[in-house]
Design a protein around this motif. Structure first.
Motif, PDB file in Angstrom:
ATOM      1  N   ILE A  60      63.877  34.203  49.028  1.00 32.36           N
ATOM      2  CA  ILE A  60      63.442  34.658  47.712  1.00 32.36           C
ATOM      3  C   ILE A  60      63.352  36.175  47.643  1.00 32.36           C
ATOM      4  O   ILE A  60      63.480  36.781  46.574  1.00 32.36           O
ATOM      5  CB  ILE A  60      62.075  34.026  47.322  1.00 32.36           C
ATOM      6  N   PHE A  61      63.183  36.830  48.805  1.00 32.26           N
ATOM      7  CA  PHE A  61      63.069  38.282  48.822  1.00 32.26           C
ATOM      8  C   PHE A  61      64.398  38.966  48.515  1.00 32.26           C
ATOM      9  O   PHE A  61      64.431  40.183  48.319  1.00 32.26           O
ATOM     10  CB  PHE A  61      62.517  38.759  50.167  1.00 32.26           C
ATOM     11  N   GLY A  62      65.480  38.216  48.442  1.00 32.62           N
ATOM     12  CA  GLY A  62      66.775  38.780  48.092  1.00 32.62           C
ATOM     13  C   GLY A  62      67.143  38.599  46.641  1.00 32.62           C
ATOM     14  O   GLY A  62      68.270  38.917  46.243  1.00 32.62           O
TER      15      GLY A  62
ATOM     16  N   TYR B 171      61.146  40.760  38.349  1.00 35.18           N
ATOM     17  CA  TYR B 171      59.984  40.975  39.222  1.00 35.18           C
ATOM     18  C   TYR B 171      58.820  40.077  38.808  1.00 35.18           C
ATOM     19  O   TYR B 171      58.206  39.387  39.641  1.00 35.18           O
ATOM     20  CB  TYR B 171      59.581  42.448  39.167  1.00 35.18           C
ATOM     21  N   LYS B 172      58.527  40.041  37.516  1.00 34.25           N
ATOM     22  CA  LYS B 172      57.426  39.206  37.029  1.00 34.25           C
ATOM     23  C   LYS B 172      57.704  37.723  37.279  1.00 34.25           C
ATOM     24  O   LYS B 172      56.785  36.960  37.600  1.00 34.25           O
ATOM     25  CB  LYS B 172      57.198  39.452  35.545  1.00 34.25           C
ATOM     26  N   ALA B 173      58.974  37.334  37.157  1.00 34.37           N
ATOM     27  CA  ALA B 173      59.333  35.922  37.359  1.00 34.37           C
ATOM     28  C   ALA B 173      59.215  35.509  38.823  1.00 34.37           C
ATOM     29  O   ALA B 173      58.854  34.366  39.130  1.00 34.37           O
ATOM     30  CB  ALA B 173      60.758  35.675  36.864  1.00 34.37           C
ATOM     31  N   SER B 174      59.514  36.426  39.722  1.00 35.04           N
ATOM     32  CA  SER B 174      59.525  36.090  41.151  1.00 35.04           C
ATOM     33  C   SER B 174      58.241  36.485  41.881  1.00 35.04           C
ATOM     34  O   SER B 174      57.996  36.016  42.999  1.00 35.04           O
ATOM     35  CB  SER B 174      60.713  36.769  41.833  1.00 35.04           C
ATOM     36  N   LYS B 175      57.415  37.307  41.263  1.00 35.96           N
ATOM     37  CA  LYS B 175      56.228  37.844  41.939  1.00 35.96           C
ATOM     38  C   LYS B 175      55.281  36.764  42.481  1.00 35.96           C
ATOM     39  O   LYS B 175      54.833  36.863  43.639  1.00 35.96           O
ATOM     40  CB  LYS B 175      55.461  38.780  40.998  1.00 35.96           C
ATOM     41  N   PRO B 176      54.947  35.714  41.722  1.00 35.76           N
ATOM     42  CA  PRO B 176      54.029  34.702  42.272  1.00 35.76           C
ATOM     43  C   PRO B 176      54.556  34.049  43.546  1.00 35.76           C
ATOM     44  O   PRO B 176      53.777  33.784  44.478  1.00 35.76           O
ATOM     45  CB  PRO B 176      53.912  33.677  41.133  1.00 35.76           C
ATOM     46  N   ILE B 177      55.860  33.816  43.613  1.00 29.81           N
ATOM     47  CA  ILE B 177      56.446  33.192  44.801  1.00 29.81           C
ATOM     48  C   ILE B 177      56.431  34.177  45.970  1.00 29.81           C
ATOM     49  O   ILE B 177      56.102  33.816  47.102  1.00 29.81           O
ATOM     50  CB  ILE B 177      57.885  32.717  44.518  1.00 29.81           C
ATOM     51  N   ILE B 178      56.764  35.432  45.686  1.00 31.33           N
ATOM     52  CA  ILE B 178      56.771  36.465  46.728  1.00 31.33           C
ATOM     53  C   ILE B 178      55.372  36.661  47.292  1.00 31.33           C
ATOM     54  O   ILE B 178      55.181  36.749  48.513  1.00 31.33           O
ATOM     55  CB  ILE B 178      57.339  37.780  46.149  1.00 31.33           C
TER      56      ILE B 178
ATOM     57  N   GLN C 270      51.354  35.876  51.640  1.00 35.57           N
ATOM     58  CA  GLN C 270      50.037  35.375  52.014  1.00 35.57           C
ATOM     59  C   GLN C 270      50.125  34.365  53.154  1.00 35.57           C
ATOM     60  O   GLN C 270      49.278  34.337  54.055  1.00 35.57           O
ATOM     61  CB  GLN C 270      49.349  34.740  50.801  1.00 35.57           C
ATOM     62  N   ALA C 271      51.162  33.551  53.134  1.00 35.05           N
ATOM     63  CA  ALA C 271      51.341  32.544  54.182  1.00 35.05           C
ATOM     64  C   ALA C 271      51.560  33.190  55.552  1.00 35.05           C
ATOM     65  O   ALA C 271      51.332  32.555  56.590  1.00 35.05           O
ATOM     66  CB  ALA C 271      52.522  31.637  53.846  1.00 35.05           C
ATOM     67  N   GLN C 272      51.980  34.459  55.551  1.00 39.04           N
ATOM     68  CA  GLN C 272      52.200  35.184  56.805  1.00 39.04           C
ATOM     69  C   GLN C 272      51.114  36.225  57.063  1.00 39.04           C
ATOM     70  O   GLN C 272      51.272  37.113  57.904  1.00 39.04           O
ATOM     71  CB  GLN C 272      53.578  35.841  56.795  1.00 39.04           C
TER      72      GLN C 272
END
Length: 331
Positions: free
Chosen positions: A105-107, A125-132, A137-139
């Protein structure tokens, strides 16, 4: 007895004074952080980082002091995420797509021609920010802010009229997308990070690459290459992130100072990037480069490559990628 009573009282008083002094010292103690970054101190991202650090120090009344280490001077770029994750550095800055192989997802912002303007880049950015944010957080890390580079174009040591003209070029790659582009056009991918680019150009290790006008100016690309094709392919983003354990050790006021400064840095950074796009292209022209849009044939070739890369990325990114792209297209 009176003397013993006085002595006991004096000892107790001294202990209390010492204890209060220790509390006062701890309350006023300064927390020092290191923040490694990959770009020269003169780059607009690095300047924004320093302003961010200055704001944090000011807003925290000096309690949180962040030292910026630009130019990959503390850790090499591929090492920065791991350094923050393991606590070797408390925070870091990294091009998001550098970790695409680990977390697809970071790509998302390097999918060619998905988002080619600042407005669209912000929507993406706004669309992908919650997933990023969830992935970080998981790491054990928290996203502080994100700032884009100007739109990407093609640098070359010769005139490019079609994709066929790129065959055999030594093409600098810095993430999975750029490596794949090299393969698709028949160029030779050579992995080179920004801090090493000027030397790679000077020695002929690479003679073409795709990047922003800013990167070209930072590396004085006009000393080695003569053509820049303003393809507006994508606007890759840098992220600034922090180790959660380090974040958790901050008092409430320092944490608020950090977050407020991060919000200001994000807003400021997007504006700096927009101004940088025009200034950097002007610097390329001043250096003697030919700066122009790609020919219709070259643009059509890159559009086909973009469609191939988009399909490949969606397959790799799976449900996360599909959700982010769907959310983006609804905006």
């Amino acid at each position: 007895m009176a003397w013993k009573t006085w002595l006991s009282a004096a000892v107790l008083s001294a202990a209390l004074v010492g204890g209060n002094a220790l509390v006062a010292t701890n309350a006023g103690a300064q927390t020092k952080w290191d923040l490694p970054a990959g770009y020269p101190a003169t780059n607009f991202h690095s300047k924004n980082l320093q302003l961010f650090a200055d704001d944090v120090k000011k807003l925290s009344n000096g309690k949180l002091d962040i030292t910026i280490h630009p130019g990959a001077s503390l850790f090499k770029v591929p090492e920065i995420k791991r350094a923050v994750q393991t606590g070797q550095a408390q925070a870091g800055e990294l091009l998001m797509s550098n970790v695409e192989n680990e977390i697809p997802i970071f790509g998302i912002d390097t999918v060619p021609f998905l988002a080619t303007s600042y407005d669209d880049a912000m929507k993406l950015y706004k669309a992908s920010k919650p997933i990023i944010e969830k992935k970080l957080q998981a790491q054990g890390m928290t996203l502080l802010y994100v700032v884009p580079w100007p739109a990407q174009g093609i640098y070359a040591n010769k005139e490019l009229k079609t994709l066929d003209d790129m065959k055999g070029l030594k093409f600098r790659a810095y993430n999975p997308a750029t490596s794949r582009i090299a393969e698709l056009v028949g160029a030779q991918p050579v992995t080179i990070q920004a801090a090493e680019l000027a030397q790679a150009l000077a020695t002929g290790t690479v003679n073409s690459f795709i990047s922003s006008p800013s990167t070209g100016r930072d590396s004085k690309v006009w000393e080695s290459l003569k053509y820049f094709y303003d393809a507006q392919a994508w606007l890759p983003k840098d992220m600034v992130f922090v180790n959660n354990e380090a974040l958790g050790k901050l008092d409430a006021a320092s944490k608020k100072a950090l977050m407020d400064a991060a919000a200001a840095a994000e807003t400021r950074g997007w504006q700096l990037s927009k101004a940088e796009a025009d200034d950097a292209k002007a610097a390329l022209i001043k250096g003697g480069m030919t700066v122009q849009p790609p020919s219709p044939e070259l643009a059509a070739g890159f559009k086909k490559i973009g469609e191939t890369l988009a399909a490949e990325w969606l397959k790799k990114a799976g449900a996360d990628g599909e959700a982010a792209v769907a959310a983006y297209k609804k905006m």
